[in-house]
Motif scaffolding. Structure first.
Motif, PDB file in Angstrom:
ATOM      1  N   GLY A 183       0.832  -1.192   0.000  1.00 56.37           N
ATOM      2  CA  GLY A 183       0.000   0.000   0.000  1.00 56.37           C
ATOM      3  C   GLY A 183       0.864   1.238   0.000  1.00 56.37           C
ATOM      4  N   GLN A 184       0.311   2.338   0.456  1.00 56.13           N
ATOM      5  CA  GLN A 184       1.028   3.611   0.461  1.00 56.13           C
ATOM      6  C   GLN A 184       1.297   4.053   1.898  1.00 56.13           C
ATOM      7  OE1 GLN A 184      -2.247   3.703  -1.235  1.00 56.13           O
ATOM      8  NE2 GLN A 184      -1.146   2.638  -2.848  1.00 56.13           N
ATOM      9  N   ALA A 185       2.451   4.717   2.059  1.00 51.03           N
ATOM     10  CA  ALA A 185       2.813   5.296   3.356  1.00 51.03           C
ATOM     11  C   ALA A 185       3.608   6.560   3.091  1.00 51.03           C
ATOM     12  CB  ALA A 185       3.635   4.302   4.174  1.00 51.03           C
ATOM     13  N   THR A 186       3.511   7.487   4.003  1.00 50.66           N
ATOM     14  CA  THR A 186       4.290   8.722   3.868  1.00 50.66           C
ATOM     15  C   THR A 186       5.739   8.431   4.256  1.00 50.66           C
ATOM     16  OG1 THR A 186       3.957   9.437   6.154  1.00 50.66           O
ATOM     17  CG2 THR A 186       2.261  10.103   4.529  1.00 50.66           C
ATOM     18  N   PRO A 187       6.687   9.264   3.830  1.00 47.41           N
ATOM     19  CA  PRO A 187       8.081   9.071   4.252  1.00 47.41           C
ATOM     20  C   PRO A 187       8.221   9.036   5.777  1.00 47.41           C
ATOM     21  CG  PRO A 187       8.006  10.620   2.438  1.00 47.41           C
ATOM     22  CD  PRO A 187       6.576  10.344   2.842  1.00 47.41           C
ATOM     23  N   LYS A 188       7.453   9.871   6.472  1.00 46.04           N
ATOM     24  CA  LYS A 188       7.497   9.892   7.943  1.00 46.04           C
ATOM     25  C   LYS A 188       7.029   8.559   8.512  1.00 46.04           C
ATOM     26  CE  LYS A 188       5.818  12.371  11.970  1.00 46.04           C
ATOM     27  NZ  LYS A 188       4.606  12.218  12.658  1.00 46.04           N
ATOM     28  N   GLU A 189       5.942   8.026   7.979  1.00 55.19           N
ATOM     29  CA  GLU A 189       5.425   6.743   8.454  1.00 55.19           C
ATOM     30  C   GLU A 189       6.443   5.629   8.219  1.00 55.19           C
ATOM     31  OE1 GLU A 189       0.588   7.162   7.867  1.00 55.19           O
ATOM     32  OE2 GLU A 189       1.823   6.703   6.104  1.00 55.19           O
ATOM     33  N   VAL A 190       7.092   5.642   7.060  1.00 54.11           N
ATOM     34  CA  VAL A 190       8.100   4.615   6.754  1.00 54.11           C
ATOM     35  C   VAL A 190       9.267   4.715   7.728  1.00 54.11           C
ATOM     36  CG1 VAL A 190       9.755   3.810   5.028  1.00 54.11           C
ATOM     37  CG2 VAL A 190       7.437   4.433   4.323  1.00 54.11           C
ATOM     38  N   ARG A 191       9.749   5.932   7.985  1.00 56.36           N
ATOM     39  CA  ARG A 191      10.849   6.117   8.949  1.00 56.36           C
ATOM     40  C   ARG A 191      10.475   5.546  10.318  1.00 56.36           C
ATOM     41  NH1 ARG A 191      11.463  10.968   6.540  1.00 56.36           N
ATOM     42  NH2 ARG A 191      10.244  12.069   8.103  1.00 56.36           N
ATOM     43  N   GLU A 192       9.266   5.842  10.771  1.00 53.45           N
ATOM     44  CA  GLU A 192       8.826   5.362  12.079  1.00 53.45           C
ATOM     45  C   GLU A 192       8.740   3.832  12.113  1.00 53.45           C
ATOM     46  OE1 GLU A 192       5.184   7.545  12.603  1.00 53.45           O
ATOM     47  OE2 GLU A 192       6.233   9.358  13.284  1.00 53.45           O
ATOM     48  N   LEU A 193       8.242   3.230  11.034  1.00 52.31           N
ATOM     49  CA  LEU A 193       8.170   1.771  10.968  1.00 52.31           C
ATOM     50  C   LEU A 193       9.572   1.173  11.052  1.00 52.31           C
ATOM     51  CD1 LEU A 193       5.473   1.267   8.181  1.00 52.31           C
ATOM     52  CD2 LEU A 193       5.220   0.731  10.612  1.00 52.31           C
ATOM     53  N   VAL A 194      10.498   1.704  10.279  1.00 56.07           N
ATOM     54  CA  VAL A 194      11.872   1.192  10.271  1.00 56.07           C
ATOM     55  C   VAL A 194      12.514   1.367  11.647  1.00 56.07           C
ATOM     56  CG1 VAL A 194      14.178   1.565   9.312  1.00 56.07           C
ATOM     57  CG2 VAL A 194      12.198   1.486   7.790  1.00 56.07           C
ATOM     58  N   GLU A 195      12.340   2.551  12.248  1.00 50.89           N
ATOM     59  CA  GLU A 195      12.897   2.801  13.591  1.00 50.89           C
ATOM     60  C   GLU A 195      12.348   1.826  14.630  1.00 50.89           C
ATOM     61  OE1 GLU A 195      11.986   6.909  14.288  1.00 50.89           O
ATOM     62  OE2 GLU A 195      13.562   7.616  12.936  1.00 50.89           O
ATOM     63  N   ASP A 196      11.104   1.380  14.449  1.00 49.41           N
ATOM     64  CA  ASP A 196      10.478   0.468  15.394  1.00 49.41           C
ATOM     65  C   ASP A 196      10.716  -1.007  15.041  1.00 49.41           C
ATOM     66  OD1 ASP A 196       9.552   2.666  16.753  1.00 49.41           O
ATOM     67  OD2 ASP A 196       7.531   2.592  15.895  1.00 49.41           O
ATOM     68  N   GLY A 197      11.516  -1.256  14.004  1.00 47.11           N
ATOM     69  CA  GLY A 197      11.866  -2.632  13.635  1.00 47.11           C
ATOM     70  C   GLY A 197      10.825  -3.362  12.817  1.00 47.11           C
ATOM     71  N   VAL A 198       9.863  -2.643  12.257  1.00 45.23           N
ATOM     72  CA  VAL A 198       8.847  -3.266  11.410  1.00 45.23           C
ATOM     73  C   VAL A 198       9.462  -3.460  10.025  1.00 45.23           C
ATOM     74  CG1 VAL A 198       6.542  -3.055  10.415  1.00 45.23           C
ATOM     75  CG2 VAL A 198       7.002  -2.132  12.699  1.00 45.23           C
ATOM     76  N   PRO A 199       9.532  -4.695   9.513  1.00 48.89           N
ATOM     77  CA  PRO A 199      10.159  -4.917   8.204  1.00 48.89           C
ATOM     78  C   PRO A 199       9.287  -4.380   7.057  1.00 48.89           C
ATOM     79  CG  PRO A 199       9.276  -6.984   9.058  1.00 48.89           C
ATOM     80  CD  PRO A 199       9.068  -5.940  10.125  1.00 48.89           C
ATOM     81  N   VAL A 200       9.833  -3.438   6.315  1.00 50.74           N
ATOM     82  CA  VAL A 200       9.153  -2.860   5.161  1.00 50.74           C
ATOM     83  C   VAL A 200      10.157  -2.703   4.028  1.00 50.74           C
ATOM     84  CG1 VAL A 200       7.423  -1.604   6.508  1.00 50.74           C
ATOM     85  CG2 VAL A 200       9.556  -0.481   5.908  1.00 50.74           C
ATOM     86  N   ALA A 201       9.662  -2.679   2.817  1.00 51.90           N
ATOM     87  CA  ALA A 201      10.504  -2.453   1.643  1.00 51.90           C
ATOM     88  C   ALA A 201       9.658  -1.755   0.592  1.00 51.90           C
ATOM     89  CB  ALA A 201      11.041  -3.769   1.095  1.00 51.90           C
ATOM     90  N   PRO A 202      10.282  -0.891  -0.218  1.00 47.58           N
ATOM     91  CA  PRO A 202       9.508  -0.230  -1.270  1.00 47.58           C
ATOM     92  C   PRO A 202       9.147  -1.213  -2.379  1.00 47.58           C
ATOM     93  CG  PRO A 202      11.822   0.348  -1.456  1.00 47.58           C
ATOM     94  CD  PRO A 202      11.668  -0.456  -0.193  1.00 47.58           C
ATOM     95  N   LEU A 203       7.988  -1.023  -2.923  1.00 42.93           N
ATOM     96  CA  LEU A 203       7.541  -1.812  -4.064  1.00 42.93           C
ATOM     97  C   LEU A 203       8.200  -1.235  -5.311  1.00 42.93           C
ATOM     98  CD1 LEU A 203       5.582  -4.096  -4.901  1.00 42.93           C
ATOM     99  CD2 LEU A 203       3.833  -2.357  -5.191  1.00 42.93           C
ATOM    100  N   PRO A 204       8.811  -2.076  -6.153  1.00 40.49           N
ATOM    101  CA  PRO A 204       9.426  -1.515  -7.363  1.00 40.49           C
ATOM    102  C   PRO A 204       8.388  -0.755  -8.191  1.00 40.49           C
ATOM    103  CG  PRO A 204      10.013  -3.835  -7.110  1.00 40.49           C
ATOM    104  CD  PRO A 204       8.951  -3.528  -6.080  1.00 40.49           C
ATOM    105  N   PRO A 205       8.815   0.295  -8.859  1.00 43.40           N
ATOM    106  CA  PRO A 205       7.873   1.046  -9.695  1.00 43.40           C
ATOM    107  C   PRO A 205       7.415   0.202 -10.868  1.00 43.40           C
ATOM    108  CG  PRO A 205      10.114   1.769 -10.115  1.00 43.40           C
ATOM    109  CD  PRO A 205      10.174   0.809  -8.959  1.00 43.40           C
ATOM    110  N   GLU A 206       6.293   0.604 -11.434  1.00 45.01           N
ATOM    111  CA  GLU A 206       5.827  -0.088 -12.629  1.00 45.01           C
ATOM    112  C   GLU A 206       6.831   0.150 -13.743  1.00 45.01           C
ATOM    113  OE1 GLU A 206       1.691   0.209 -13.801  1.00 45.01           O
ATOM    114  OE2 GLU A 206       1.264   1.143 -11.862  1.00 45.01           O
ATOM    115  N   PRO A 207       7.207  -0.905 -14.478  1.00 47.11           N
ATOM    116  CA  PRO A 207       8.147  -0.685 -15.577  1.00 47.11           C
ATOM    117  C   PRO A 207       7.490   0.179 -16.648  1.00 47.11           C
ATOM    118  CG  PRO A 207       7.714  -3.044 -15.250  1.00 47.11           C
ATOM    119  CD  PRO A 207       6.828  -2.288 -14.324  1.00 47.11           C
TER     120      PRO A 207
END
Length: 143
Positions: free
Chosen positions: A112-136
């Motif tokens: 799904g979608q997340a803001t850069p701030k939300e992603v930073r917070e997830l990573v800081e809290d140890g939640v495994p996340v990765a960006p979805l590759p863009p559509e070719p």
């Protein structure tokens, strides 16, 4: 014209354009160079690689084209796999990823979608996340 990467005594980086190397030396000797951030006159050139024109880059670009195409195809396959097998949770991604991580929601693959701030917070809290590759890009959109 020559572009120099410059820095002042406070490590503020900026660039300057000069008609020649001698013009830089002359302005430096006369105290005319000044940092645009702090007005320090203690300005010096930074080490920088020269920009050279030539055909070598074209040859390298042609030789890497198959690798680039292979990578684009692989990223497309990853994206398709995620879209076909994971749950699209839209803009609730951060909340749902955190709930799964904490055991409050069913364990499953999501995207799904997340803001850069939300992603930073997830990573800081140890939640495994990765960006979805863009559509070719579509073949018709490529140069």
């Amino acid at each position: 014209m020559i572009k120099y990467a410059l820095t002042c005594e406070h490590d503020h980086g900026f660039e300057g354009w000069f008609g020649s190397s001698a013009d830089y030396d002359d302005q430096q000797a006369r105290g005319l160079l000044e940092c645009p951030l702090c007005a320090s006159k203690a300005v010096r050139k930074q080490i920088m690689a020269p920009a050279l024109a030539g055909t070598r880059r074209t040859v390298q670009d042609e030789s890497t084209a198959p690798v680039r195409e292979m990578m684009m195809e692989a990223m497309g396959r990853i994206r398709r796999h995620v879209e076909e097998n994971f749950d699209d949770v839209g803009d609730t991604f951060a909340r749902e990823a955190r709930a799964i991580h904490e055991g409050k929601s069913e364990q499953r693959g999501i995207y799904g979608q997340a803001t850069p701030k939300e992603v930073r917070e997830l990573v800081e809290d140890g939640v495994p996340v990765a960006p979805l590759p863009p559509e070719p890009p579509k073949k018709t959109e490529l140069n």
